[in-house]
Design a protein around this motif. Structure first.
Motif, PDB file in Angstrom:
ATOM      1  N   ARG A 167      -3.681   4.511  11.603  1.00 49.92           N
ATOM      2  CA  ARG A 167      -3.589   5.784  10.895  1.00 49.92           C
ATOM      3  C   ARG A 167      -2.165   6.267  10.658  1.00 49.92           C
ATOM      4  O   ARG A 167      -1.948   7.385  10.222  1.00 49.92           O
ATOM      5  CB  ARG A 167      -4.386   6.842  11.677  1.00 49.92           C
ATOM      6  N   MET A 168      -1.202   5.422  10.946  1.00 52.28           N
ATOM      7  CA  MET A 168       0.197   5.825  10.744  1.00 52.28           C
ATOM      8  C   MET A 168       0.621   5.604   9.298  1.00 52.28           C
ATOM      9  O   MET A 168       0.186   4.659   8.649  1.00 52.28           O
ATOM     10  CB  MET A 168       1.103   5.028  11.690  1.00 52.28           C
ATOM     11  N   ASP A 169       1.460   6.504   8.804  1.00 54.22           N
ATOM     12  CA  ASP A 169       2.004   6.364   7.446  1.00 54.22           C
ATOM     13  C   ASP A 169       3.077   5.282   7.445  1.00 54.22           C
ATOM     14  O   ASP A 169       3.654   4.942   8.469  1.00 54.22           O
ATOM     15  CB  ASP A 169       2.597   7.697   6.985  1.00 54.22           C
ATOM     16  N   TYR A 170       3.341   4.768   6.236  1.00 53.14           N
ATOM     17  CA  TYR A 170       4.313   3.666   6.116  1.00 53.14           C
ATOM     18  C   TYR A 170       4.953   3.740   4.737  1.00 53.14           C
ATOM     19  O   TYR A 170       4.304   4.083   3.749  1.00 53.14           O
ATOM     20  CB  TYR A 170       3.586   2.329   6.305  1.00 53.14           C
ATOM     21  N   ASN A 171       6.240   3.420   4.691  1.00 53.47           N
ATOM     22  CA  ASN A 171       6.908   3.358   3.387  1.00 53.47           C
ATOM     23  C   ASN A 171       8.059   2.357   3.444  1.00 53.47           C
ATOM     24  O   ASN A 171       8.509   1.967   4.531  1.00 53.47           O
ATOM     25  CB  ASN A 171       7.417   4.740   2.972  1.00 53.47           C
TER      26      ASN A 171
END
Length: 565
Positions: free
Chosen positions: A483-487
């Protein structure tokens, strides 16, 4: 899990009762009730100007398909609440809690429940004595059960599932829920035997609320005995993003953010322990263990047109035969993920099981199938069970459905006259001897470093050796990192692009656009597995190295066995 949504239901939100003798009138509210409330000498005044008809939505809900035992036990320990009888009257005997009656769920004639009033919301019917109604319910069920064509099908998606189904009645904001959502519900439980009396003899009511139903089968399915399928009138309902009891339901509030921050401080050590644990489970193959971690934290985070982004289906080929290896690996996975299912791809299963849900217009319900699963379920497809034979028409459709699930993360539900596309987010893990017959995002050939003489003892000792506290950390690790965001920063994105151009310049055949996409997916999951939310140069190089090792191993296998690829 919401398995089906029935048509909206009208009920008397406000109704008036009158005493024929004294002419005394009393106003009642019908919300959160299945039957009208009135005294023994009162009747519902159907023509009262005070009556107000309202609407509610009914969801047919089933236990979460494939829910792991450790999840069930953890929730059971956290909530010591037990179902208690209503205080509206004193029962003649102590009632079992609903949990204790699960083993009797297919024998409703043995299960007595309380009566809160007269038959039906909105019906005119004199109030009877609760104990008499209990007796009538029992007699009615005993008389009708032998004549019943078949026991009620609770419509669970997976074979062998247990637990109570439930009719969840929602009074507001039901548009926010959809089929396959997982709900946490707080509400008023209704297991009134008067409902069963009404169903057994609908002619006893002056106004039959089910008169709009076309068939007896529809009545049977939409209004089953309350002892078998209780009603739950919703006061508050939350749609859950996950069912891991060790992780906060929402990660947005301050307390949850503090939980995440503290866990990320030890994520490196947890990952190292987890990699070692999976390496042992995969017979000493650390490369396969790396890819299994990436698979377990993968999730569909977005869709571009029809393409689901973030999925990472892994085909583990080269599994040992004749030792039930897939079953042992699945037992390990069950201890790690919140919900899972292993499907042995035997000829009989492929030709006989219903994979895709289908609309039954006679009973006006959605008949469930194996692929009606909630998001984040781990589906293990066991190709080691393949055997010689021919797929029939249903078998071919089932294989097609599996292919669509893996490639597009969707299941086309069968509505007879048309197909309806239901997007999903299911982690598919395929075990096979050679390359899988099904598509996959990544094939990893298992290269065992050890072959224990007794596989069952080896796997049991592996599970016994791991500390429960560490096992819980593995479970938190998988749920949180999904559920962690990533970019990717512009700087790293440009470096990746230049690197790709350089590789193509040196050897145009060495890497394709598909290879680049896979390396980017691996790099993303590698970063997340280390608790990092952006791509670094080091993770990009590590992803390239892993892919090089994996492809090199497949090439070696191809040389050893020309049929492998």
């Amino acid at each position: 899990m919401v398995q089906d949504m029935f048509d909206p239901e009208f009920y008397m939100g406000v109704y008036e009762t009158v005493d024929p003798t004294t002419k005394e009138r009393v106003l009642h509210f019908g919300k959160y009730r299945d039957v009208a409330e009135c005294g023994s000498q009162q009747e519902v005044e159907l023509n009262s100007a005070q009556n107000i008809t309202m609407e509610r939505q009914t969801f047919y809900c089933v236990p979460v398909p494939g829910e792991s035992t450790w999840v069930k036990e953890s929730y059971a320990r956290a909530s010591q609440a037990r179902v208690c009888p209503s205080t509206s009257y004193t029962p003649s005997r102590h009632k079992r809690s609903y949990e204790e009656d699960e083993d009797m769920e297919m024998q409703p004639s043995k299960q007595k429940e309380q009566c809160a009033g007269p038959v039906g919301v909105g019906e005119s019917h004199g109030c009877g004595d609760p104990k008499r109604l209990e007796t009538e319910t029992l007699v009615g069920q005993q008389q009708h059960s032998p004549n019943c064509s078949a026991p009620l099908d609770l419509n669970f998606p997976l074979p062998g599932e247990k637990g109570p189904a439930c009719l969840v009645k929602v009074y507001e904001n039901w548009e926010g829920f959809k089929v396959n959502d997982i709900l946490e519900v707080y509400g008023v439980l209704s297991v009134d035997p008067a409902l069963s009396v009404m169903n057994e003899d609908s002619s006893s009511s002056i106004l039959d609320p089910m008169e709009s139903m076309d068939t007896a089968e529809e009545l049977r399915v939409h209004s089953p005995p309350a002892s078998l399928v209780p009603r739950l009138h919703v006061i508050l309902a939350n749609k859950l993003q996950h069912i891991n009891p060790l992780v906060p339901a929402s990660l947005q509030d301050e307390e949850s953010k503090s939980f995440v921050s503290s866990f990320l401080l030890e994520v490196s050590s947890v990952r190292a322990e987890f990699l070692g644990f999976l390496t042992h489970a995969l017979l000493g193959d650390s490369l396969a263990a790396e890819y299994l971690i990436l698979h377990l934290i993968s999730t569909v985070y977005a869709r571009r047109d029809v393409l689901p982004l973030g999925k990472f289906t892994v085909n583990l080929s080269g599994c040992p035969r004749n030792c039930g290896y897939t079953e042992h690996i699945y037992r390990i996975l069950q201890q790690l993920v919140s919900s899972s299912y292993r499907l042995p791809m035997t000829l009989q299963n492929m030709n006989s099981l219903k994979f895709v849900p289908q609309k039954d217009y006679t009973a006006n319900r959605l008949v469930s199938g194996i692929l009606q699963l909630p998001n984040s379920t781990s589906l293990v497809l066991d190709e080691m069970a393949l055997e010689q034979g021919q797929l029939d028409t249903l078998g071919v459709r089932n294989v097609t459905a599996l292919g669509n699930l893996i490639t597009w993360q969707k299941v086309d539900y069968n509505f007879n006259y048309h197909q309806m596309e239901f997007p999903c987010n299911i982690n598919v893990f395929v075990t096979s001897e050679g390359k899988s017959l099904l598509p996959s995002d990544c094939q990893v050939h298992l290269k065992p470093q050890i072959l224990p003489p007794n596989m069952e003892d080896y796997m049991n000792s592996l599970l016994t050796a791991i500390l429960p506290s560490m096992l819980n950390k593995f479970r938190i690790y998988l749920s949180l990192l999904r559920r962690m965001d990533y970019n990717i920063s512009d700087e790293v994105s440009k470096a990746v692009e230049e690197d790709f151009v350089e590789m193509r310049k040196n050897d145009p055949q060495s890497i394709s656009a598909e290879d680049l996409h896979r390396i980017l997916v691996v790099a993303r999951l590698l970063s997340l597995s280390a608790g990092q939310t952006t791509l670094s140069r080091e993770r990009w190089l590590r992803a390239k190295q892993l892919e090089c090792l994996r492809k090199s191993r497949l090439q070696q296998q191809k040389c050893a066995n020309g049929n492998e690829l």
